[in-house]
Design a protein around this motif. Structure first.
Motif, mmCIF file in Angstrom:
data_model
loop_
_atom_site.group_PDB
_atom_site.id
_atom_site.type_symbol
_atom_site.label_atom_id
_atom_site.label_comp_id
_atom_site.label_asym_id
_atom_site.label_seq_id
_atom_site.Cartn_x
_atom_site.Cartn_y
_atom_site.Cartn_z
ATOM 1 N N GLY A 250 -44.216 46.596 34.341
ATOM 2 C CA GLY A 250 -43.893 47.105 33.012
ATOM 3 C C GLY A 250 -42.815 46.280 32.348
ATOM 4 N N PHE A 251 -41.934 45.684 33.147
ATOM 5 C CA PHE A 251 -40.863 44.846 32.625
ATOM 6 C C PHE A 251 -41.446 43.659 31.839
ATOM 7 C CE2 PHE A 251 -37.977 41.201 33.176
ATOM 8 C CZ PHE A 251 -36.837 41.704 32.584
ATOM 9 N N TYR A 252 -42.468 43.023 32.406
ATOM 10 C CA TYR A 252 -43.115 41.882 31.741
ATOM 11 C C TYR A 252 -43.700 42.308 30.393
ATOM 12 C CZ TYR A 252 -46.544 38.164 30.894
ATOM 13 O OH TYR A 252 -47.281 37.146 30.330
ATOM 14 N N LYS A 253 -44.397 43.417 30.403
ATOM 15 C CA LYS A 253 -45.048 43.891 29.170
ATOM 16 C C LYS A 253 -44.010 44.190 28.095
ATOM 17 C CE LYS A 253 -49.027 45.837 31.635
ATOM 18 N NZ LYS A 253 -48.662 45.344 32.968
ATOM 19 N N LEU A 254 -42.873 44.799 28.486
ATOM 20 C CA LEU A 254 -41.823 45.103 27.514
ATOM 21 C C LEU A 254 -41.205 43.832 26.946
ATOM 22 C CD1 LEU A 254 -40.093 48.106 29.322
ATOM 23 C CD2 LEU A 254 -41.174 48.182 27.079
ATOM 24 N N CYS A 255 -40.978 42.846 27.803
ATOM 25 C CA CYS A 255 -40.376 41.598 27.334
ATOM 26 C C CYS A 255 -41.334 40.830 26.419
ATOM 27 C CB CYS A 255 -39.975 40.726 28.519
ATOM 28 S SG CYS A 255 -38.606 41.386 29.494
ATOM 29 N N GLU A 256 -42.607 40.850 26.747
ATOM 30 C CA GLU A 256 -43.605 40.131 25.955
ATOM 31 C C GLU A 256 -43.800 40.767 24.575
ATOM 32 O OE1 GLU A 256 -45.984 37.217 26.803
ATOM 33 O OE2 GLU A 256 -43.943 36.966 27.561
ATOM 34 N N THR A 257 -43.596 42.074 24.493
ATOM 35 C CA THR A 257 -43.807 42.776 23.222
ATOM 36 C C THR A 257 -42.500 43.015 22.460
ATOM 37 O OG1 THR A 257 -43.727 44.909 24.385
ATOM 38 C CG2 THR A 257 -45.896 43.915 24.046
ATOM 39 N N GLY A 258 -41.391 42.459 22.949
ATOM 40 C CA GLY A 258 -40.124 42.593 22.245
ATOM 41 C C GLY A 258 -39.370 43.873 22.536
#
Length: 412
Positions: A250-258
């Motif tokens: 989930g960390f990756y997804k949050l970083c990728e989406t700002g």
């Protein structure tokens, strides 16, 4: 109407038997009431009993604790004060929903303090349930029930000790990393480790078999400069590459989406770098992809050779955090015998929570319990070749900043 009949001998014996049975029932009830049911009272005796039974003989040449205060931290990894805080977190849960049958060999209900001590000892030592039970005078089943109930309670009540920092806290983390390593605008360091386990034949698969032919579960963590965990992801098979583990989080997804690492960027002050900026980011090793928000080392030699040692110094925060986590909570460093893969992530999370609670309570992590070798010393890291063009620009901006900063320092 005839006169009333006298009761027969059989009826008299029946009444007598019922009277005796009633007395016995009342007697049993009174004996049950003698077991203390109020578990809200603080138990201060369990430690004296445990210490007298388990304290090692004095030996100045060994690493054995020399006094009770050191002994407490040796056995449970936390000070007495932090232990009391942990008890306060789980007390209501352990009172309202205690595991069944928690009566020790003395016929008394286990206190909250003793339950917490049993669970902490099991997690800290990694010893078998039989061995931990023997040190407390309880059975294997009790250790199993108590430990799992403690884990459930901690997972629910202590979550606030592991969360992504707010802007004020992030500013403090950035200052900490820059002070220690020289890297500006750095918000954390990332690393991953394997929890090795044995699996029954019916559960084995290539997914769970890692590159060293162990069955393992991955743990990925982002930490701050004080080695506090800010984010973890676990539950994924150890056979997958680190780069894929990152993308499943989930960390990756949050970083990728700002949603994360979206704070203010730092503008480069040099005339030759006008318009260039350094955004918020974390640092990682060569096994991770180079992204705009995840900076990894240069693979080739060149003008920026000074950069890699600085990056590695910051990345060590995560490496050392895992070394202390697995060294302090040895259950994570031992080969787990056929664990429930659905429950193992909860055990890992609670160990990370306990790691953070020690820091949040103002205690220093015991460096003497850290693993003497790398937390994954048998594993060889793979170099990830995935490179984002924006990540290249970001890394070069960082390298330029450090080069100019170090050059100015040398000239001064």
């Amino acid at each position: 109407m005839g006169p009333p009949k006298k009761p027969s001998k059989m009826k008299k014996d029946l009444k007598k038997f019922q009277k005796v049975k009633k007395k016995k029932k009342n007697k049993n009830n009174s004996s049950n009431k003698s077991i203390p049911l109020d578990n809200k009272a603080i138990d201060c005796e369990w430690w004296d009993i445990f210490w007298n039974k388990n304290s090692p003989p004095p030996n100045p040449d060994s690493n054995s604790p020399l006094n009770e205060e050191e002994g407490f931290k040796h056995f449970f990894r936390v000070s007495n004060k932090t232990f009391e805080y942990i008890c306060s977190l789980v007390r209501e849960d352990l009172i309202s929903r205690p595991p069944s049958g928690l009566i020790n060999i003395e016929g008394r209900l286990l206190s909250v303090e003793k339950q917490v001590a049993i669970a902490l000892r099991r997690l800290a030592s990694g010893e078998s349930q039989v061995s931990v039970g023997a040190s407390f005078g309880v059975g294997q089943s009790t250790v199993s029930q108590v430990t799992w109930r403690f884990i459930e309670a901690m997972e629910e009540r202590a979550r606030h000790h592991l969360k992504w920092p707010d802007p004020t806290q992030t500013g403090r983390i950035k200052s900490g990393f820059e002070s220690l390593t020289g890297l500006p605008n750095c918000c954390g360091a990332i690393d991953s480790t394997h929890i090795v386990m044995t699996l029954p034949a019916v559960q084995t698969s290539d997914d769970w078999c890692d590159q060293e032919n162990n069955y393992s579960m991955f743990v990925q963590g982002v930490v701050d400069f004080e080695m506090r965990f800010l984010d973890i992801v676990t539950g994924w098979p150890g056979g997958m590459p680190v780069s894929r583990l990152l993308k499943c989080s989930g960390f990756y997804k949050l970083c990728e989406t700002g949603g994360r690492l979206n704070g203010d960027a730092m503008m480069m002050s040099s005339p030759s770098s006008e318009g260039e900026e350094i955004r918020e980011y974390i640092v990682g090793g060569a096994s991770y992809p180079l992204l705009p928000w995840l900076i990894t080392p240069f693979h080739e030699r060149g003008d920026y050779e000074h950069f890699n040692p600085v990056l590695e110094n910051a990345r060590l925060a995560a490496v050392n955090a895992f070394s202390l986590l697995k060294g302090g909570w040895r259950i994570l460093n031992k080969v787990m015998w056929r664990p429930d893969k659905r429950k193992l992530p909860s055990i890992i999370l609670v160990c990370c929570l306990l790691h953070n609670i020690i820091i949040d309570c103002g205690e220093s992590l015991c460096s003497d319990v850290a693993l003497s070798a790398h937390h994954d010393y048998d594993y060889k890291g793979h170099i990830c070749k995935q490179i984002d063009p924006s990540g290249i620009s970001m890394r070069e901006n960082l390298a330029k900043y450090l080069f100019r900063k170090n050059g100015d320092a040398l000239c001064a």
